[in-house]
Design a protein around this motif. Structure first.
Motif, PDB file in Angstrom:
ATOM      1  N   PHE A 135      35.229 -64.658 -22.871  1.00 13.32           N
ATOM      2  CA  PHE A 135      34.413 -64.580 -23.703  1.00 13.32           C
ATOM      3  C   PHE A 135      32.753 -65.041 -23.264  1.00 13.32           C
ATOM      4  N   TRP A 136      32.893 -65.642 -22.197  1.00  9.57           N
ATOM      5  CA  TRP A 136      31.653 -66.115 -21.515  1.00  9.57           C
ATOM      6  C   TRP A 136      31.082 -64.937 -20.804  1.00  9.57           C
TER       7      TRP A 136
ATOM      8  N   PHE B  20      48.579 -65.794 -26.471  1.00  6.95           N
ATOM      9  CA  PHE B  20      47.493 -66.370 -27.172  1.00  6.95           C
ATOM     10  C   PHE B  20      47.444 -66.239 -28.743  1.00  6.95           C
TER      11      PHE B  20
ATOM     12  N   LEU C 183      47.064 -69.594 -31.100  1.00  5.20           N
ATOM     13  CA  LEU C 183      46.120 -69.401 -31.985  1.00  5.20           C
ATOM     14  C   LEU C 183      46.821 -69.995 -33.412  1.00  5.20           C
TER      15      LEU C 183
ATOM     16  N   LEU D 253      41.013 -72.468 -18.083  1.00 10.33           N
ATOM     17  CA  LEU D 253      40.307 -71.371 -19.040  1.00 10.33           C
ATOM     18  C   LEU D 253      40.853 -71.282 -20.298  1.00 10.33           C
TER      19      LEU D 253
ATOM     20  N   SER E 234      38.942 -73.446 -22.508  1.00 16.09           N
ATOM     21  CA  SER E 234      37.490 -72.803 -23.030  1.00 16.09           C
ATOM     22  C   SER E 234      37.780 -71.783 -24.030  1.00 16.09           C
ATOM     23  N   ALA E 235      38.967 -70.925 -23.823  1.00 12.74           N
ATOM     24  CA  ALA E 235      38.947 -69.641 -24.811  1.00 12.74           C
ATOM     25  C   ALA E 235      39.337 -70.532 -26.335  1.00 12.74           C
TER      26      ALA E 235
ATOM     27  N   TYR F 279      36.461 -71.617 -27.732  1.00 12.97           N
ATOM     28  CA  TYR F 279      35.649 -70.746 -28.171  1.00 12.97           C
ATOM     29  C   TYR F 279      35.881 -70.142 -29.662  1.00 12.97           C
ATOM     30  N   LEU F 280      37.247 -70.227 -30.001  1.00  8.46           N
ATOM     31  CA  LEU F 280      37.441 -69.933 -31.183  1.00  8.46           C
ATOM     32  C   LEU F 280      37.301 -70.836 -32.223  1.00  8.46           C
TER      33      LEU F 280
ATOM     34  N   LEU G  24      29.873 -74.400 -24.684  1.00  9.46           N
ATOM     35  CA  LEU G  24      29.807 -72.983 -24.855  1.00  9.46           C
ATOM     36  C   LEU G  24      29.767 -72.388 -26.233  1.00  9.46           C
TER      37      LEU G  24
ATOM     38  N   GLY H 237      24.171 -71.926 -22.978  1.00 12.72           N
ATOM     39  CA  GLY H 237      25.353 -71.172 -22.655  1.00 12.72           C
ATOM     40  C   GLY H 237      25.928 -70.827 -21.148  1.00 12.72           C
TER      41      GLY H 237
ATOM     42  N   GLY I 251      29.188 -72.297 -18.741  1.00 13.20           N
ATOM     43  CA  GLY I 251      30.136 -71.203 -18.150  1.00 13.20           C
ATOM     44  C   GLY I 251      30.304 -71.302 -16.601  1.00 13.20           C
ATOM     45  N   VAL I 252      29.049 -71.231 -16.196  1.00 16.83           N
ATOM     46  CA  VAL I 252      28.895 -71.421 -14.683  1.00 16.83           C
ATOM     47  C   VAL I 252      29.923 -72.454 -14.037  1.00 16.83           C
TER      48      VAL I 252
ATOM     49  N   ILE J 155      32.407 -74.037 -15.584  1.00 10.02           N
ATOM     50  CA  ILE J 155      33.999 -73.523 -15.636  1.00 10.02           C
ATOM     51  C   ILE J 155      34.458 -72.551 -14.709  1.00 10.02           C
ATOM     52  N   THR J 156      33.644 -71.360 -14.567  1.00  7.64           N
ATOM     53  CA  THR J 156      33.938 -70.273 -13.469  1.00  7.64           C
ATOM     54  C   THR J 156      34.104 -71.110 -12.211  1.00  7.64           C
TER      55      THR J 156
ATOM     56  N   VAL K 152      37.364 -73.077 -12.040  1.00  5.92           N
ATOM     57  CA  VAL K 152      38.535 -72.385 -11.895  1.00  5.92           C
ATOM     58  C   VAL K 152      38.727 -71.606 -10.667  1.00  5.92           C
TER      59      VAL K 152
END
Lengths: 313, 294
Positions: free
Chosen positions: A144-145, B140, B144, B225, B228-229, B232-233, B248, B262, B266-267, B269-270, B273
């Motif tokens: 999503f990012w 997923f 959810l 990951l 974070s997903a 996001y929701l 984020l 933002g 994000g950076v 996390i990336t 990971v």
């Protein structure tokens, strides 16, 4: 082949049972339960009536039984939030996810195989390392990012691509809406295909018949593309089946980022509205999609590789 | 075999492995850099708040969305909270959730894989069929639904991530258990009268540990990951508790005006990971001879 088909059918039915049972009991045994979907201001009598009407007073196992029996007849019930049949709501959304999924698979298979071959042919050189590095980055970025960043760059700053939605007046416009979602969904599938193609190519290249064809003086291109590649691709086909559930998981996020009206968005809406029938319906259809695509992959696989004819035994 | 001999064999077999471990890892430059980066980021995130003592939750609306300054090195967010201290605090939660999810994943996957492999028969059939079925679920969707109906506490997030991602580890452990339970030293141990539990713990488990280390390193990456997903929701750990994921999500509405809000999480996390993935790949090359580069 028949034996294989029967075995596959059995496995599919068991899978459907496991998935629907988990989802059903999860939703019904959760605190709040099904009654929480009713309006806050409903009176006790109204609650009773609705519960009676929906069969909520029965034991949860009985209700699951009812649901399964109806589902077998193609009746997935009525969506609580809109009153439409669940099947209709899914039919609206299904084609969008299907198209998105097919484009993603096509894109990641073509690019993945090409990049995988480049990687294998240049084993342990900087090209190989760079490709490997890129694959790991693809698997490590939150999708999503990446989506938001791409919108920031390509839609807001450069103005090249539309940021959300589907369709358009021109063919180019509707095509351009696929670009970012497909690229982002591919980050979950592409790296695996690249790695698989690479290792499969490396294995094939060390085989005797490749040495023979080289010894015969065939051109390197002929050796790689018509002798090695054909055999190297067989295992790559099988990995596609594994990647499909992963890709479908990805649609939940990607469809939310890009406002894509598909199944992934639908499950988010359904879960938030506690629309139990709709959640069950989407789960069943998505699982069926996985089963069907795995079945297609298996058939292609057995057609391409004569050695796996007796797969069921 | 006398005890002295047993000790000697252990010494011969084990010492070089551990002594040369770091040396071997340092040969794989990418994995070694990843390890150093991870050590650094953990030190900064967990010890940083002792030096940078700004409260990550204290709001200052008059100073909202400020750009960087000496007072706030990374600026402030929409409620005027210090972004740097929130990155540190959020990093703690994100890394802890990743680690805890991995531990639960390894426990669930390890138990299922080891039991199926060791006992075989119908137990094997049922457990591994179940594992295969779970692998072909787009999980997923389950995550959810589970988090929507079960609530959004950190514990739930950890459990739900673990219960939907244990399958790979179960398969690895299953394969390893099958491989080692037939081996001669396991047979020898059984024939000398060890109970099956003792054999499993003393002889089979130590052989499996390298694979478990590799899988868990990659598992942390996956869990971070996923967290974070989920965030996001809006189904992850809830504000005001900061995690990189929900920072984020919060930053999304300001992404056009304050993109830095933002970009930073994000950076982060990336990079984390990425480092875990590289470290996992590197460890696999060293610890798992099956995967060693030809």
């Amino acid at each position: 082949m028949l034996q294989f088909a029967i075995k596959r059918l059995w496995q599919s039915i068991i899978l459907l049972f496991i998935v629907t049972a988990i989802t059903f009991f999860l939703m019904n045994l959760a605190p709040g339960g099904p009654s929480s979907m009713m309006r806050m201001d409903a009176t006790e009598a109204e609650r009773e009536a609705i519960a009676e009407q929906l069969g909520l007073n029965d034991h949860v196992v009985v209700r699951y039984g009812h649901w399964v029996a109806n589902a077998f007849q193609g009746d997935l019930g009525v969506s609580f939030s809109t009153g439409q049949p669940v099947m209709d709501r899914i039919a609206e959304r299904f084609p969008y996810t299907l198209k998105l999924g097919l484009w993603t698979i096509l894109f990641s298979v073509i690019i993945g195989i090409v990049v995988g071959i480049i990687s294998a042919k240049n084993r342990n050189t900087w090209k190989d390392h760079l490709i490997n590095f890129g694959s790991v980055i693809g698997l490590s970025v939150p999708s999503f990012w990446l989506g938001i960043m791409m919108i920031l760059l390509f839609s807001v700053t450069l103005g090249w691509l539309p940021s959300s939605g589907v369709g358009g007046d021109t063919l180019f416009e509707s095509f351009s809406r696929y670009i970012m979602p497909v690229v982002i969904l591919s980050t979950a599938t592409l790296p695996t295909i690249v790695r698989f193609t690479r290792s499969s190519m490396l294995e094939v290249i060390s085989q005797n018949y490749i040495r023979t064809s080289r010894a015969k003086g065939l051109k390197e291109k002929t050796v790689v593309y018509s002798h090695a590649l054909r055999n190297a691709l067989i295992p790559v086909i099988s990995i596609i089946g594994v990647l499909i559930p992963r890709m479908l998981s990805g649609t939940v996020i990607v469809e939310s980022v890009f406002g894509w009206p598909g199944m992934g968005r639908l499950i988010v809406e359904a879960a938030q509205a506690r629309d139990y029938n709709l959640v069950m319906g989407v789960t069943v259809i998505v699982t069926a999609m996985v089963i069907l695509s795995n079945f297609i992959v298996d058939i292609v696989y057995s057609k391409v590789d004569p050695r796996v004819k007796n797969i069921g035994n | 075999m006398s005890q002295a001999q047993e000790v000697e064999i252990k010494a011969v077999k084990r010492e070089p492995r551990f002594r040369s471990f770091l040396k071997e890892l340092s040969k794989n430059k990418v994995a070694f850099i990843a390890l150093i980066f991870l050590v650094l980021i953990h030190v900064v995130v967990f010890l940083g708040p002792f030096i940078w003592t700004v409260n990550p939750d204290s709001t200052d609306p008059r100073n909202a969305l400020a750009s960087w300054s000496l007072e706030h090195p990374l600026g402030t967010d929409d409620l005027g909270r210090d972004v740097f201290s929130r990155m540190l605090a959020g990093g703690q939660i994100t890394l802890l959730v990743g680690f805890a999810s991995m531990v639960f994943t390894v426990i669930v996957g390890g138990l299922i894989g080891a039991i199926a492999g060791y006992f075989g028969g119908w137990i094997d059939t049922i457990l591994m069929r179940f594992t295969e079925a779970m692998l072909s679920v787009p999980n997923f969707f389950l995550v959810l639904v589970a988090l929507t109906v079960l609530g959004k506490s950190p514990f739930m997030v950890i459990i739900v991530i673990a219960l939907t991602s244990w399958m790979e580890i179960a398969r690895v452990i299953y394969g390893e258990t099958l491989r080692w339970k037939e081996s001669e030293f396991v047979e020898a141990s059984a024939s000398m009268g060890s109970s099956s539990i003792r054999t499993l713990l003393k002889h089979v488990v130590p052989q499996i540990i390298p694979s478990v280390i590799v899988s868990s390193t990659l598992g942390i990456a996956w869990a971070i990951l996923s967290e974070s997903a989920i965030s996001y929701l809006g189904l992850g750990i809830q504000p005001p508790t900061a995690t990189w994921g929900n920072m984020l999500q919060n930053a999304q509405q300001y992404i056009w005006t304050e993109p830095i809000l933002g970009i930073l999480p994000g950076v982060a996390i990336t990079l984390v990971v990425l480092a875990y993935n590289f470290l996992g790949d590197g460890l696999r090359d060293i610890l798992d001879p099956k995967y060693q580069k030809k």
